[in-house]
Structure formats: structure tokens, C-alpha cells
Write a protein that holds these residues in place. Structure first.
Motif, mmCIF file in Angstrom:
data_model
loop_
_atom_site.group_PDB
_atom_site.id
_atom_site.type_symbol
_atom_site.label_atom_id
_atom_site.label_comp_id
_atom_site.label_asym_id
_atom_site.label_seq_id
_atom_site.Cartn_x
_atom_site.Cartn_y
_atom_site.Cartn_z
ATOM 1 N N LYS A 1 4.955 4.831 2.262
ATOM 2 C CA LYS A 1 5.538 6.183 2.308
ATOM 3 C C LYS A 1 5.568 6.703 3.735
ATOM 4 O O LYS A 1 6.546 7.285 4.175
ATOM 5 C CB LYS A 1 4.706 7.129 1.437
ATOM 6 C CG LYS A 1 5.101 7.115 -0.023
ATOM 7 C CD LYS A 1 5.546 8.506 -0.472
ATOM 8 C CE LYS A 1 6.321 8.463 -1.765
ATOM 9 N NZ LYS A 1 5.479 8.403 -2.946
ATOM 10 N N ALA A 2 4.451 6.484 4.460
ATOM 11 C CA ALA A 2 4.369 6.971 5.842
ATOM 12 C C ALA A 2 5.460 6.301 6.691
ATOM 13 O O ALA A 2 6.143 6.964 7.470
ATOM 14 C CB ALA A 2 2.995 6.697 6.417
ATOM 15 N N LYS B 1 -3.187 -4.299 12.071
ATOM 16 C CA LYS B 1 -3.797 -3.070 11.534
ATOM 17 C C LYS B 1 -5.225 -2.990 12.037
ATOM 18 O O LYS B 1 -5.888 -4.033 12.030
ATOM 19 C CB LYS B 1 -3.804 -3.116 10.005
ATOM 20 C CG LYS B 1 -2.420 -3.038 9.381
ATOM 21 C CD LYS B 1 -2.583 -3.157 7.871
ATOM 22 C CE LYS B 1 -1.258 -3.345 7.187
ATOM 23 N NZ LYS B 1 -1.404 -3.574 5.745
ATOM 24 N N GLU C 1 0.855 -1.206 0.000
ATOM 25 C CA GLU C 1 0.000 0.000 0.000
ATOM 26 C C GLU C 1 0.879 1.240 0.000
ATOM 27 O O GLU C 1 1.713 1.415 0.888
ATOM 28 C CB GLU C 1 -0.919 -0.008 1.214
ATOM 29 C CG GLU C 1 -2.124 -0.893 0.997
ATOM 30 C CD GLU C 1 -3.063 -0.877 2.172
ATOM 31 O OE1 GLU C 1 -3.500 0.222 2.545
ATOM 32 O OE2 GLU C 1 -3.322 -1.952 2.718
ATOM 33 N N GLU C 2 0.638 2.056 -1.018
ATOM 34 C CA GLU C 2 1.544 3.173 -1.292
ATOM 35 C C GLU C 2 1.658 4.154 -0.123
ATOM 36 O O GLU C 2 2.762 4.512 0.283
ATOM 37 C CB GLU C 2 1.057 3.889 -2.567
ATOM 38 C CG GLU C 2 2.116 4.656 -3.310
ATOM 39 C CD GLU C 2 3.425 3.901 -3.557
ATOM 40 O OE1 GLU C 2 4.476 4.519 -3.322
ATOM 41 O OE2 GLU C 2 3.414 2.718 -3.955
ATOM 42 N N LEU C 3 0.522 4.563 0.430
ATOM 43 C CA LEU C 3 0.589 5.562 1.504
ATOM 44 C C LEU C 3 1.236 4.974 2.761
ATOM 45 O O LEU C 3 2.035 5.633 3.429
ATOM 46 C CB LEU C 3 -0.810 6.111 1.832
ATOM 47 C CG LEU C 3 -0.858 7.129 2.964
ATOM 48 C CD1 LEU C 3 0.076 8.297 2.713
ATOM 49 C CD2 LEU C 3 -2.263 7.645 3.187
ATOM 50 N N MET C 4 0.911 3.719 3.022
ATOM 51 C CA MET C 4 1.468 3.044 4.201
ATOM 52 C C MET C 4 2.996 2.997 4.093
ATOM 53 O O MET C 4 3.713 3.352 5.024
ATOM 54 C CB MET C 4 0.882 1.634 4.268
ATOM 55 C CG MET C 4 1.440 0.785 5.344
ATOM 56 S SD MET C 4 0.879 1.246 6.951
ATOM 57 C CE MET C 4 -0.610 0.338 7.037
#
Lengths: 381, 126
Positions: free
Chosen positions: B15-16, B104, B10-13
């Protein structure tokens, strides 16, 4: 090259030089052919333009998505100690530069917010909710909540629930009794998750059935949400909606609400046989000794299926107070009743074993076979 | 500088996690799926691996199994990220030798604390 020149000459000849000389039907045919060719060319041109625009838009959206994700990642890791409201206010000018008037961009941002709200908890989740609210992204969902289309309402309910928007609880409550089953269950789940003070208020108004699969989903949501206030589910045991009663029975057993036992005893004579059977079974599993006399009193007028349930329950309680009653039914005319009574006696351990020995000595051949069968440890029921 | 590999689709995960761990001074490398993760693992050594379980091509469990059966990498601590309801998969991950797991939804701060703990333990051990 020659072929194109000669084709061009031929067409020029056909459509211009000799056009007026053709008979009427040939002229009409030529015109129709010409129109068709122009039409096809236009359609192809339209498809080409459309694809090019789509490709450009997708590329632009992908770039914007990348930008949105980077912006969101930045906001998520910005000063842990700060208040989520302050963090979001700091970033709002940057988000305001996004073309949020375009529905595709709004959709990308909302879907990223939703999917990541699911992944993060605590302050990170609060920041995402705050951003959603400050950018007024909830407007569309709130509007869709009033849509005449149930699928749009479901989408809106899911979005508001995921983003923890609590002020639409009253509107969602209305949908918990909607005749559309899918909308109804979505609204019920949303209400349980959002209305933290009184998550089961919807049980007061539900007239439509809480279907078995709805009960399963709700049960999962309720039992997995640790912070939820659990009321006394006995409150709904006299609901007119039988599915509500059946659902509350499951919850009473799961949370072992012993103060509900008097209400469960009342259900021994419920008009719905399934509820009656479930209540009796739960009384047994909760080992409700206080229910024994009521079960015995209600026994005679019950159908065979319920009689068997009562005997099984007496076996589970096994206080010893009903051995005489069980003994009297060990010779019952109905075979399932006889079998259940003997099993219940066996469940009384030592005293039951002694009684069965006495019964065995006095029994006729068929009853002896039943007792032997029940006493056989290899046979599991 | 401790090296951490994050494997997450998951891209945002991802990146975060990257931004958050870099902010705390870690050298972070990223992989978008298990296959890419294994490829990176083959060419580098890490102080810690954080991997999601549900990923395309090669799952997180396969990555854990690869790390824990590798003669050199087997002592590298691994934290798995799993969704709620995947308790059985988490058990399987522990059987494979995973060191910790986070369900999660999780708190980013909590993950960082766990990362710090494992890196510190590894420093002491080394």
C-alpha cells in the motif's frame, strides 16, 4: 411428520402423564436424562454463540486491520520533507478514533508498526516510532517489562527494541545478567542495539555465561550494525567471566585491534585452557611478532595441546627469530609436538626449507618420514 | 504515464509503495504474490517491475526468471526488494538479469529515486 407426532406423544406420556406413576429409579433415570439433554443443548448453544461472536469479531478486526493499514500507508507517504513529529500530530486525531482500548486492535496496530519498522529506514521508520510513542502504545510493553513471566519480558524487550525506545536501557541492562538464558540473550541483543553510546556496558556486569550460541547471535548483531561504537575489547580480557573473555577475543580478531596484543600475550598463561588456546591462535593469525619470545618462554610448562598451538602460532608468525627453538623441538619426544615444530619450520619458507634439509640428513628413519610428509605439497593441513 | 508493477505480499508495504508511486504520477498495478504477478504481466506491459523475493506460491526469483527469459518482456527493468542476510539470493537474482536491488530496511524516498532513474532511462531508450 407422523413420527414427530408419535415421538412427542410418547415423551408427553413418559414425562408428564405417567411421570408420578413410575417407580423411583425410573423417575430418577428420567430426570438425569432430562438434565443431560438440557446440558448438551446449553453447551451447543454456547458454542454456537461463541463461534458467531468470534466470526463477527474476526470480520470486524479484519476490516479494522485494512483501515489501519490504509491509514499507516497514508501517513508514510505524507509530505516527505516534514518533521516526523508534525506528520504524526496531523494524523493522531484519525488514529484516536480507532478502538485502541480493545487489546486485539492494539495488537494489530503494534504488530503492523513493528513489522514495517523492520522494512523501512530513515524518515519512514522515524514516523512509525513517533506514531507508536504518541499513541502511547509503549505502555503495555513497559508494563510487561516488569512482569514476573520471562516470556512476557522477552516480548516487551523485542517490541521496545524494534520500535527503538531507548529510555528503558537501564531496566534492560539488569536483564542482561538474568539466569533465564533466553531472556538474557534478548536483553543483551536489545542493549547492544539500543544503548548506542555504550553498547557493551553489559559485559561489565555479566556473571552468567555468554553461551556459544549467544556469542554467535551477538557477533552477528554487532558486526551487522554499522553505526555502532566499537570499544577497545581488550578492556574485558581480564574479566572474571571466561565466556566474556572468549567473546571479546573473537571481536578483537574480527576488528583487528592490534593495540590489544599485549593483553593477548597476558592470556598465554590464562587458567582456562580454551581461552589460552584461542589467545595463542589469534596471536598467530594477527602475526604478532612481539609475542614470539613470550610464547617460547611459556612453552615448557604447557600441556601438549597448548604446545602444539604455540608451535603453530610460531609458524604463522614466521619471523625467523625462533628457528633455533623450533629446531630444538623437531626431535621432541612427543609426536604431535615434533610434527608441529617441523611444520612451523617449513612455514619459514627458504630458511625453513634449508633447515629441514639439514634435519633430514641427520634424522632417523621415523623423523625422515615426518619431514617428507610435511614437505609433501599434496598434503594439506 | 509510466506503468509500474509492484509484487509484494506484505499489505502495508504494498500500500505504501502504491500510494507513494501514485503520488509521483505513476500508473501502479499491484500483485500480492508471484503467481498473480506473472498473470498480470501476461496481460499487460510495464515500464518497471518491483518485486519482493520471499513470497508465497511463486518467489520473486521465479518472477525475475520469467521476465528475463520472456522474448517481449526481457528488457523491462526489474528492482528486487530483499531482506538483510539474503545476499546470496540477490547474487542469484543478478545472475538472472535483475537490474537493481534494495535491501530491507530501506528508505521509501530512495526507492522512488531509483524508480525515476529506470523510467527515465527507458524513456531515453525508447
Amino acid at each position: 411428520m407422523d413420527i414427530f407426532v408419535s415421538a412427542g406423544n410418547y415423551l408427553h406420556d413418559l414425562f408428564i402423564s405417567r411421570f408420578s406413576a413410575h417407580p423411583l429409579y425410573i423417575t430418577l433415570s428420567l430426570l438425569i436424562m432430562l438434565l443431560c439433554v438440557i446440558g448438551i443443548a446449553e453447551v451447543l448453544f454456547y458454542i454456537l454463540i461463541r463461534r458467531a461472536t468470534e466470526f463477527y469479531q474476526l470480520k470486524r478486526d479484519a476490516d479494522l486491520k485494512e483501515r489501519i493499514i490504509t491509514m499507516l500507508a497514508n501517513i508514510l507517504v505524507f509530505h516527505d520533507s516534514d518533521d516526523p513529529g508534525l506528520v504524526v500530530s496531523h494524523f493522531i486525531p484519525r488514529f484516536a478514533k480507532l478502538p485502541l482500548y480493545r487489546s486485539s486492535i492494539r495488537r494489530i496496530l503494534v504488530s503492523e508498526l513493528i513489522s514495517n519498522h523492520r522494512n523501512f529506514s530513515g524518515r519512514t521508520a522515524q514516523v512509525l516510532t513517533e506514531l507508536y510513542m504518541q499513541l502511547k502504545l509503549d505502555k503495555r510493553a513497559r508494563k510487561n517489562l516488569h512482569s514476573p513471566h520471562w516470556y512476557k519480558q522477552i516480548e516487551a524487550i523485542r517490541e521496545l527494541t524494534e520500535m527503538n525506545v531507548k529510555d528503558e536501557c537501564d531496566r534492560i541492562l539488569k536483564y542482561t545478567n538474568h539466569r533465564q538464558p533466553q531472556l538474557r540473550i534478548e536483553a543483551q541483543i536489545a542493549f547492544v542495539k539500543l544503548c548506542v553510546d555504550n553498547p557493551f556496558r553489559f559485559l561489565d556486569i555479566v556473571k552468567e555465561p555468554v553461551l556459544d550460541w549467544h556469542q554467535l547471535i551477538l557477533f552477528e548483531v554487532i558486526t551487522k550494525t554499522e553505526t555502532m561504537a566499537r570499544p577497545r575489547f581488550a578492556f574485558w580480557l581480564n574479566s572474571e567471566n571466561d565466556s566474556v573473555v572468549s567473546f571479546c577475543l573473537k571481536l578483537i580478531e574480527y576488528y583487528q585491534q592490534f593495540d590489544a596484543l599485549p593483553n593477548l600475550i597476558y592470556l598465554i598463561n590464562h587458567h582456562n585452557l580454551t581461552i589460552r588456546a584461542t589467545a595463542i591462535e589469534i596471536l598467530g593469525r594477527m602475526e604478532a611478532e612481539m609475542a614470539e619470545s613470550h610464547l617460547v618462554a611459556a612453552f615448557t610448562n604447557q600441556p601438549t595441546k597448548i604446545k602444539v598451538k604455540i608451535l603453530n602460532t610460531l609458524g604463522l608468525i614466521a619471523s625467523g627469530g625462533c628457528l633455533a627453538f623450533l629446531n630444538s623441538h623437531a626431535k621432541n619426544k612427543e609426536f604431535p609436538v615434533r610434527m608441529a615444530a617441523i611444520r612451523a619450520i617449513k612455514a619459514h619458507r627458504q630458511s625453513g626449507r634449508e633447515l629441514l634439509d639439514t634435519l633430514f640428513n641427520e634424522a632417523i628413519a621415523q623423523d625422515k618420514a615426518i619431514i617428507k610428509h610435511v614437505l609433501d605439497e599434496r598434503i594439506k593441513v | 504515464m509510466a506503468k509500474v508493477l509492484v509484487i509484494e505480499d506484505e499489505e502495508l508495504m504494498i500500500k505504501a509503495l502504491e500510494f507513494r508511486l501514485k503520488k509521483d504520477g505513476y500508473d501502479v498495478q499491484l500483485a500480492r504474490d508471484g503467481a498473480q504477478g506473472i498473470e498480470i504481466l501476461d496481460n499487460n506491459t510495464f515500464d518497471l517491475v518491483i518485486t519482493d523475493i520471499m513470497m508465497p506460491f511463486v518467489s520473486g526469483l521465479e518472477v525475475v526468471s520469467y521476465i528475463k527469459s520472456h522474448p517481449i518482456m526481457k528488457d523491462t527493468p526489474v528492482i528486487v526488494l530483499s531482506s538483510i542476510g539474503l545476499e546470496r539470493v540477490v547474487m542469484e537474482a543478478f545472475e538472472l538479469g535483475v537490474d537493481d536491488f534494495i535491501t530491507k530496511p530501506f528508505n521509501l524516498g530512495e526507492l522512488v529515486i531509483r524508480v525515476k532513474k529506470f523510467v527515465r532511462q527507458r524513456d531515453v531508450f525508447n
